[in-house]
Design a protein around this motif. Structure first.
Motif, PDB file in Angstrom:
ATOM      1  N   SER A 110      16.518 -33.981  -3.896  1.00 42.81           N
ATOM      2  CA  SER A 110      17.517 -32.940  -4.052  1.00 42.81           C
ATOM      3  C   SER A 110      18.451 -32.943  -2.846  1.00 42.81           C
ATOM      4  O   SER A 110      18.292 -33.711  -1.904  1.00 42.81           O
ATOM      5  CB  SER A 110      16.826 -31.589  -4.218  1.00 42.81           C
ATOM      6  N   GLN A 117      22.444 -23.671   2.565  1.00 43.32           N
ATOM      7  CA  GLN A 117      23.224 -23.010   1.523  1.00 43.32           C
ATOM      8  C   GLN A 117      23.487 -21.547   1.874  1.00 43.32           C
ATOM      9  O   GLN A 117      24.612 -21.049   1.734  1.00 43.32           O
ATOM     10  CB  GLN A 117      22.472 -23.109   0.192  1.00 43.32           C
ATOM     11  N   GLN A 192      24.011 -25.882  -5.793  1.00 45.18           N
ATOM     12  CA  GLN A 192      23.048 -26.466  -6.728  1.00 45.18           C
ATOM     13  C   GLN A 192      23.699 -26.958  -8.021  1.00 45.18           C
ATOM     14  O   GLN A 192      22.996 -27.323  -8.965  1.00 45.18           O
ATOM     15  CB  GLN A 192      21.976 -25.432  -7.056  1.00 45.18           C
ATOM     16  N   PRO A 256      22.894 -32.277  -5.856  1.00 42.99           N
ATOM     17  CA  PRO A 256      22.769 -30.807  -5.903  1.00 42.99           C
ATOM     18  C   PRO A 256      21.791 -30.309  -4.852  1.00 42.99           C
ATOM     19  O   PRO A 256      20.835 -31.001  -4.473  1.00 42.99           O
ATOM     20  CB  PRO A 256      22.252 -30.543  -7.319  1.00 42.99           C
ATOM     21  N   ALA A 259      16.455 -26.356  -4.870  1.00 43.38           N
ATOM     22  CA  ALA A 259      16.183 -25.018  -5.398  1.00 43.38           C
ATOM     23  C   ALA A 259      15.416 -24.207  -4.367  1.00 43.38           C
ATOM     24  O   ALA A 259      14.669 -24.744  -3.558  1.00 43.38           O
ATOM     25  CB  ALA A 259      15.401 -25.115  -6.705  1.00 43.38           C
TER      26      ALA A 259
END
Length: 275
Positions: A110, A117, A192, A256, A259
């Motif tokens: 990822s 973020q 994301q 992206p 999470a």
């Protein structure tokens, strides 16, 4: 007459002797037959006994073989059971290792981690707040709170100078538009996003923003001769956003962002090696 009697007597004796001889011969044949029968019976009996003994011997051998086979079967079963018990922990460790490795691969594949973020999102919100305040002050022509109006730090001189307009548009309005876009593009949802265009737009906007900031710093230092603290705060926020975006692009490319659950709730762990 006498000769005739003698002849009959001789014939009678001869007949008697012949009958005795025939009877003796019949008796011998009968005895031989009985002996042969007895011999055959004994032979048959012996053969049957031998046959039964052989069968018994074979049955005993079969019994012993069966017993040995059953013992070997039980031993093989016990060995397999022990192997299964010993292999179970190794299999469990291998499965746990595979699951942890899958989580590790998911995090590695990822993009930027959640902390980056959130940091960029908070910085964009701060820049938006300062830009809103500068825009209000520009149109109301009010003095900026806490900012000197003389000396090197002179907010009023900077915000009312000709350089406070670019192509006829107030710099404060341009800053407001930039940070409205920055708040959207720096949000975790945008980080994301699966579309490459979103990440390319983020990089492009920061390149344009840092270029504009360099022009404004040059204008303040060499043209206007004064510095605005609020403008400097916006310049600093833009520079930090540019650095973080450049780090994200260099380290993770356009993938992206990770999470939040994968990054925080399930931290990266090294997978144990299976035996």
């Amino acid at each position: 007459m006498t000769a005739s009697k003698s002849s009959r007597a001789r014939n009678a004796r001869i007949g008697a002797q012949s009958g005795a001889a025939r009877n003796a011969a019949k008796g011998g044949a009968t005895a031989g037959s009985a002996s042969g029968s007895a011999s055959r019976n004994e032979g048959a009996s012996g053969s049957g006994g031998a046959s039964r003994n052989g069968s018994a011997s074979r049955n005993g051998s079969a019994s012993r073989n069966g017993g040995g086979g059953a013992g070997q079967s039980r031993t093989a079963t016990a060995v397999r059971r022990d192997q299964a018990r010993s292999a179970a922990p190794r299999n469990g460790a291998a499965e746990r290792g595979a699951r942890v490795q899958a989580i590790s691969d998911e995090v590695v594949q990822s993009g930027p981690p959640p902390w980056l973020q959130v940091t960029t999102f908070v910085l964009a919100l701060a820049g938006l707040g300062v830009s809103i305040y500068l825009t209000i002050a520009h149109f109301t022509e009010s003095a900026l709170a806490g900012c000197s109006e003389s000396g090197l730090v002179n907010c009023t001189k900077v915000t009312t100078s000709p350089e406070s307009y670019v192509f006829g548009i107030p710099v404060a309005v341009l800053g407001l538009a930039f940070y409205l876009f920055a708040v959207a593009i720096m949000s975790p949802w945008a980080w994301q996003a699966r579309r490459r265009e979103v990440h390319l737009a983020r990089i492009a906007s920061l390149v344009v923003g840092i270029g504009f900031v360099l022009y404004l710093i040059y204008a303040e230092l060499f043209i206007i001769g004064s510095i605005c603290l609020y403008c400097t705060s916006v310049h600093t926020i833009t520079f930090v956003l540019f650095v973080l975006t450049a780090i994200a692009a260099a380290g993770w490319g356009l993938r992206p962002g990770a999470a939040w659950k994968a990054g925080w709730a399930r931290p990266l762990r090294l997978a144990p090696q299976a035996d």
